[in-house]
Design a protein around this motif. Structure first.
Motif, mmCIF file in Angstrom:
data_model
loop_
_atom_site.group_PDB
_atom_site.id
_atom_site.type_symbol
_atom_site.label_atom_id
_atom_site.label_comp_id
_atom_site.label_asym_id
_atom_site.label_seq_id
_atom_site.Cartn_x
_atom_site.Cartn_y
_atom_site.Cartn_z
ATOM 1 N N ASP A 274 -16.515 13.846 -3.039
ATOM 2 C CA ASP A 274 -17.874 13.248 -2.240
ATOM 3 C C ASP A 274 -17.749 11.911 -1.421
ATOM 4 O OD1 ASP A 274 -17.455 11.681 -4.524
ATOM 5 O OD2 ASP A 274 -19.759 12.025 -5.126
ATOM 6 N N HIS A 275 -16.724 11.075 -1.441
ATOM 7 C CA HIS A 275 -16.682 9.911 -0.699
ATOM 8 C C HIS A 275 -15.195 9.476 -0.749
ATOM 9 C CE1 HIS A 275 -16.486 8.710 -4.751
ATOM 10 N NE2 HIS A 275 -16.327 7.475 -4.458
ATOM 11 N N TYR A 276 -14.993 8.234 0.011
ATOM 12 C CA TYR A 276 -13.640 7.585 0.195
ATOM 13 C C TYR A 276 -13.650 6.459 -0.163
ATOM 14 C CZ TYR A 276 -14.293 11.446 3.644
ATOM 15 O OH TYR A 276 -14.279 12.743 4.336
ATOM 16 N N THR A 277 -12.640 5.757 -0.878
ATOM 17 C CA THR A 277 -12.504 4.557 -1.108
ATOM 18 C C THR A 277 -11.312 3.786 -0.365
ATOM 19 O OG1 THR A 277 -11.308 4.940 -3.160
ATOM 20 C CG2 THR A 277 -13.841 4.337 -3.268
ATOM 21 N N PHE A 278 -11.305 2.515 0.047
ATOM 22 C CA PHE A 278 -10.054 1.876 0.601
ATOM 23 C C PHE A 278 -10.314 0.603 -0.222
ATOM 24 C CE2 PHE A 278 -12.585 4.309 3.973
ATOM 25 C CZ PHE A 278 -11.569 4.972 4.480
ATOM 26 N N THR A 279 -8.913 0.596 -0.826
ATOM 27 C CA THR A 279 -8.711 -0.785 -1.774
ATOM 28 C C THR A 279 -7.615 -1.713 -1.324
ATOM 29 O OG1 THR A 279 -9.332 0.701 -3.620
ATOM 30 C CG2 THR A 279 -8.050 -1.640 -4.014
ATOM 31 N N LEU A 280 -8.108 -2.889 -0.976
ATOM 32 C CA LEU A 280 -7.310 -4.064 -0.349
ATOM 33 C C LEU A 280 -6.178 -4.300 -1.409
ATOM 34 C CD1 LEU A 280 -6.575 -5.895 1.822
ATOM 35 C CD2 LEU A 280 -8.205 -7.406 0.832
ATOM 36 N N ILE A 281 -4.990 -4.472 -1.025
ATOM 37 C CA ILE A 281 -3.799 -4.898 -1.919
ATOM 38 C C ILE A 281 -3.143 -6.042 -1.228
ATOM 39 C CG2 ILE A 281 -1.690 -4.485 -3.024
ATOM 40 C CD1 ILE A 281 -4.129 -2.530 -4.064
ATOM 41 N N THR A 282 -3.419 -7.388 -1.504
ATOM 42 C CA THR A 282 -3.054 -8.366 -0.814
ATOM 43 C C THR A 282 -1.692 -8.946 -1.148
ATOM 44 O OG1 THR A 282 -3.671 -9.766 -2.447
ATOM 45 C CG2 THR A 282 -5.255 -9.540 -0.654
ATOM 46 N N ASN A 283 -0.851 -9.423 -0.236
ATOM 47 C CA ASN A 283 0.520 -9.801 -0.604
ATOM 48 C C ASN A 283 0.523 -10.666 -1.631
ATOM 49 O OD1 ASN A 283 1.561 -8.129 1.495
ATOM 50 N ND2 ASN A 283 1.475 -9.558 3.006
ATOM 51 N N ASP A 284 -0.379 -11.697 -1.444
ATOM 52 C CA ASP A 284 -0.814 -12.693 -2.630
ATOM 53 C C ASP A 284 -1.525 -12.021 -3.899
ATOM 54 O OD1 ASP A 284 -1.257 -14.898 -4.314
ATOM 55 O OD2 ASP A 284 -2.068 -16.084 -2.665
ATOM 56 N N ARG A 285 -0.997 -11.833 -4.658
ATOM 57 C CA ARG A 285 -1.848 -11.046 -5.858
ATOM 58 C C ARG A 285 -2.545 -12.025 -6.492
ATOM 59 N NH1 ARG A 285 0.648 -7.187 -3.485
ATOM 60 N NH2 ARG A 285 1.374 -5.291 -4.580
ATOM 61 N N SER A 286 -2.630 -13.178 -6.514
ATOM 62 C CA SER A 286 -3.551 -14.112 -7.064
ATOM 63 C C SER A 286 -4.983 -14.498 -6.084
ATOM 64 C CB SER A 286 -2.960 -15.670 -7.062
ATOM 65 O OG SER A 286 -2.700 -16.152 -5.795
ATOM 66 N N ASP A 287 -4.964 -13.953 -4.762
ATOM 67 C CA ASP A 287 -6.156 -14.072 -3.895
ATOM 68 C C ASP A 287 -7.285 -13.159 -4.512
ATOM 69 O OD1 ASP A 287 -7.876 -13.377 -1.867
ATOM 70 O OD2 ASP A 287 -6.108 -14.041 -0.658
ATOM 71 N N ASP A 288 -8.354 -13.795 -4.671
ATOM 72 C CA ASP A 288 -9.498 -13.441 -5.296
ATOM 73 C C ASP A 288 -10.061 -12.103 -4.577
ATOM 74 O OD1 ASP A 288 -10.618 -14.360 -3.151
ATOM 75 O OD2 ASP A 288 -12.269 -15.515 -4.185
ATOM 76 N N ARG A 289 -9.486 -11.732 -3.357
ATOM 77 C CA ARG A 289 -9.833 -10.720 -2.592
ATOM 78 C C ARG A 289 -9.141 -9.474 -3.032
ATOM 79 N NH1 ARG A 289 -9.868 -13.900 2.773
ATOM 80 N NH2 ARG A 289 -8.007 -14.652 1.586
ATOM 81 N N ASN A 290 -7.820 -9.589 -3.958
ATOM 82 C CA ASN A 290 -7.249 -8.591 -4.074
ATOM 83 C C ASN A 290 -7.833 -7.471 -4.968
ATOM 84 O OD1 ASN A 290 -4.515 -7.096 -4.351
ATOM 85 N ND2 ASN A 290 -4.729 -7.711 -6.546
ATOM 86 N N GLY A 291 -7.768 -6.220 -4.577
ATOM 87 C CA GLY A 291 -8.666 -5.231 -5.221
ATOM 88 C C GLY A 291 -10.138 -4.900 -4.695
ATOM 89 N N THR A 292 -10.511 -5.717 -3.657
ATOM 90 C CA THR A 292 -11.796 -5.340 -3.096
ATOM 91 C C THR A 292 -11.677 -3.711 -2.421
ATOM 92 O OG1 THR A 292 -11.832 -7.778 -2.246
ATOM 93 C CG2 THR A 292 -13.376 -6.233 -1.191
ATOM 94 N N VAL A 293 -12.957 -3.282 -2.742
ATOM 95 C CA VAL A 293 -13.281 -2.046 -2.189
ATOM 96 C C VAL A 293 -14.162 -1.726 -1.270
ATOM 97 C CG1 VAL A 293 -13.565 0.526 -3.027
ATOM 98 C CG2 VAL A 293 -12.160 -1.188 -4.516
ATOM 99 N N PHE A 294 -13.988 -0.910 -0.255
ATOM 100 C CA PHE A 294 -14.921 -0.307 0.649
ATOM 101 C C PHE A 294 -15.109 1.190 0.187
ATOM 102 C CE2 PHE A 294 -13.636 -3.758 4.088
ATOM 103 C CZ PHE A 294 -14.613 -4.682 3.440
ATOM 104 N N SER A 295 -16.351 1.541 0.107
ATOM 105 C CA SER A 295 -16.615 2.854 -0.303
ATOM 106 C C SER A 295 -17.300 3.530 0.919
ATOM 107 C CB SER A 295 -17.366 3.032 -1.331
ATOM 108 O OG SER A 295 -16.644 2.527 -2.543
ATOM 109 N N TRP A 296 -17.203 4.817 1.430
ATOM 110 C CA TRP A 296 -17.636 5.588 2.374
ATOM 111 C C TRP A 296 -18.089 7.114 1.816
ATOM 112 C CZ3 TRP A 296 -14.066 5.151 7.806
ATOM 113 C CH2 TRP A 296 -14.303 4.195 8.138
ATOM 114 N N PRO A 297 -19.297 7.336 1.880
ATOM 115 C CA PRO A 297 -19.746 8.831 1.575
ATOM 116 C C PRO A 297 -19.157 9.678 2.523
ATOM 117 C CG PRO A 297 -21.604 7.448 2.449
ATOM 118 C CD PRO A 297 -20.421 6.569 2.337
#
Length: 599
Positions: A267-290
């Motif tokens: 029922d939706h899509y997720t886009f998960t950010l994988i940063t090259n620098d795994r210590s970046d606090d944005r690593n794992g950020t998710v955008f979701s689209w229904p």
């Protein structure tokens, strides 16, 4: 007894050794093949591979070759593996036969592993040099002089376009020719049940080309690179996702590099950010689209029970159960938070704050625990989610049972957790609702928080202590205690535009009681008790409680107020905290309630 001469023995040993080696060559590999996840796609852009460090005018430097090599290793290590890898252009920094050959060799292991690799070119990629160094890459996808191809996965289809204007007539990039526009139209009109995404290197102003999601029911959005940034745009006229650069940092106040994991849910899509620098606090950020369109058909619900874990996959509700729901609705998605109870092998229950997401209230993402296993904390009972400044805030409780108590002891307190994406949450912060000068140990037992803001911007926190207590704050940090009122637990409050009053739902020993107020301070009880279909529901005969109401009557995709709750088949004091189910009902007027299969 058989005897062998020395030479015969040596020959026999050689033969045995040879046969042993051969058996190893032809035996099955003991390592199991990695499975393919048909709903997982990896998307990268702007690799900018080159020899040595890349240096740009803003002072950024990066080893783009190392980033690309690490990306390939990441993909090969995935288990299960993705069903496809997409690379959206600017593959090399300087387009030479040497650089293209280097890039081709770097990504070759992905194709050799049997993972389909789909590539397009960006403005750093010169087609005529690619056609010399890698002639088979584009040849079969040229359509009347422009590059376009359709790639189908088991769960979604993708239309790829090269958007660079080589002639320079319409700018350096972001061009869709009339021939491309006609091709897109023909492809989107082919029909089929699967969703379709457009993919290219550049951001595109689709208004210029009279192309919108409203024209094509299957069209879900535009995925692109080029900007070296990570963001999404809502429907204008097509929602879009900007994929960050895999190669080097550029643009924005906090530049980053990495790639994206796209997952396709029912029922939706997720886009998960994988940063090259795994210590970046944005690593794992998710955008979701229904999935578009996202009209919720409540008639498709076959039961008033909601199943965050599919019924056929879930252990007994006396082993794993959910209670105390809180729900936030945004951009077509329901973000669920609740208490999750798990019983260990010794029969001891453990409490967690847990979460899931759904677009249709039928299919749910896998449940995620947001807090640790710790009887001295036992997080749970989320009250609600609110938006304040640049963050979401979720209020929760601790239900401390470190000494083996059946119910939360005097150390139980209330807290807030903060997030920017409703998925990754910062550690809990104590709600000092008695004032900054009151030590935590002197605050007293308090549970079941709920937050609401009045029109002047003042925050109110309602929580269970001496009935229902109330404190106020301007910033969700510094609080002043106001009063307590006679009221049940698990408070939920909404402002009813129709009556110009606040409505408060709360939980007495059974059912859902209501109160009303015009100022959030003075409350009057309303007659009656909401019990929904409890008389007919065997799973709810023990207790129906912990209601939370989302007023979505003005939302064109919902059109109802939704009531979520939990219920148990036995008296709660007999089975607490186990044996509960989550339920749903809805209303057009906050008075008369309906539910699936209502008699």
């Amino acid at each position: 007894m058989i005897r062998f001469h020395k030479k015969s023995k040596n020959a026999l040993l050689f033969l045995i050794s040879f046969l042993f080696l051969c058996s190893g060559l032809f035996a099955e590999d003991p390592r199991p093949e990695k499975k393919i996840d048909e709903n997982l796609i990896i998307i990268a852009s702007d690799a900018h591979v080159m020899n040595g460090l890349i240096r740009r005018s803003k002072g950024y430097t990066a080893d783009t070759t190392a980033h690309c090599r690490n990306f390939v290793q990441d993909v090969l290590a995935m288990d299960p593996r993705p069903c496809a890898v997409f690379m959206l252009g600017d593959n090399v920094e300087l387009t030479t036969v040497e650089s293209i050959t280097k890039f081709r060799e770097m990504i070759r292991p992905i194709a050799e592993a049997g993972i389909p690799l789909v590539m397009i070119l960006g403005n750093h990629d010169v087609p005529r040099i690619y056609d010399t160094a890698w002639p088979e890459l584009r040849k079969e996808y040229l359509n009347g002089g422009f590059y376009a191809r359709r790639y189908n996965t088991p769960s979604a289809d993708f239309l790829f376009l090269e958007t660079t204007d080589r002639s320079g007539k319409d700018g350096y990039f972001s061009r869709i020719t009339p021939e491309m526009r006609n091709w897109i139209d023909a492809e989107l009109k082919k029909g089929g049940s699967k969703p379709v995404f457009l993919c290219g290197h550049h951001p595109v102003d689709f208004k210029k080309y009279d192309l919108s999601a409203d024209q094509y029911p299957a069209l879900q959005g535009w995925i692109h690179g080029h900007l070296h940034e990570w963001f999404q745009k809502r429907k204008t006229p097509i929602r879009s996702l900007a994929v960050p650069s895999l190669g080097f940092m550029d643009g924005g106040k906090r530049p980053l590099t990495g790639y994206v994991q796209m997952r396709i849910w029912p029922d939706h899509y997720t886009f998960t950010l994988i940063t090259n620098d795994r210590s970046d606090d944005r690593n794992g950020t998710v955008f979701s689209w229904p999935i578009e369109p996202k009209r919720i058909d409540l008639g498709k619900l076959t039961s008033p029970i909601l199943y965050p874990i599919p019924k056929e996959d879930r252990p007994s509700k006396y082993q794993t159960c959910f209670r105390d729901p809180a729900v936030w609705y945004e951009n077509g998605l329901f973000y669920f938070f609740f208490t999750m109870i798990e019983v260990d092998e010794k029969g001891s229950p453990w409490s967690y704050l847990a979460s899931t997401v759904s677009a249709d209230l039928i299919h749910f993402e896998p449940v995620r625990k947001l807090t640790p296993k710790d009887l001295a904390l036992n997080f749970g009972s989320p009250g609600n989610v609110v938006r304040f400044k640049d963050h979401y805030y979720l209020c929760v409780q601790t239900y401390c049972q470190e000494n083996g108590e059946k119910y939360g002891n005097a150390n139980s307190r209330i807290w807030t957790m903060r997030s920017k994406d409703l998925r990754r949450w910062e550690p809990p912060v104590l709600l000092r609702v008695k004032g900054d000068s009151v030590p935590q140990e002197a605050m007293g037992r308090m549970i079941d928080p709920y937050l609401i803001q009045d029109p002047k911007g003042l925050w109110y926190c309602f929580y269970k202590q001496n009935g229902c207590s109330l404190s106020v704050s301007n910033d969700l940090i510094h609080w002043k205690y106001v009063k307590s009122i006679e009221c049940g637990e698990n408070v939920c409050i909404l402002y009813d535009e129709k009556t110009k009053e606040y409505r408060l739902w709360n939980s007495p020993p059974n059912g859902i009681a209501e109160m009303k107020s015009r100022d959030l301070i003075h409350w009057d009880p309303l007659p009656g008790l909401i019990t929904l279909g409890q008389k007919e529901w065997d799973w709810a005969k023990g207790r129906l409680t912990a209601a939370v109401v989302l007023d979505l009557r003005n939302d064109p995709h919902i059109g109802k107020a939704l009531l979520f709750f939990h219920a148990s088949e036995k008296k709660e004091q007999e089975i607490f905290p186990q044996g509960t189910e989550l339920g749903i009902a809805w209303s057009s007027d906050l008075i008369h309630w309906n539910w699936p299969n209502k008699k």
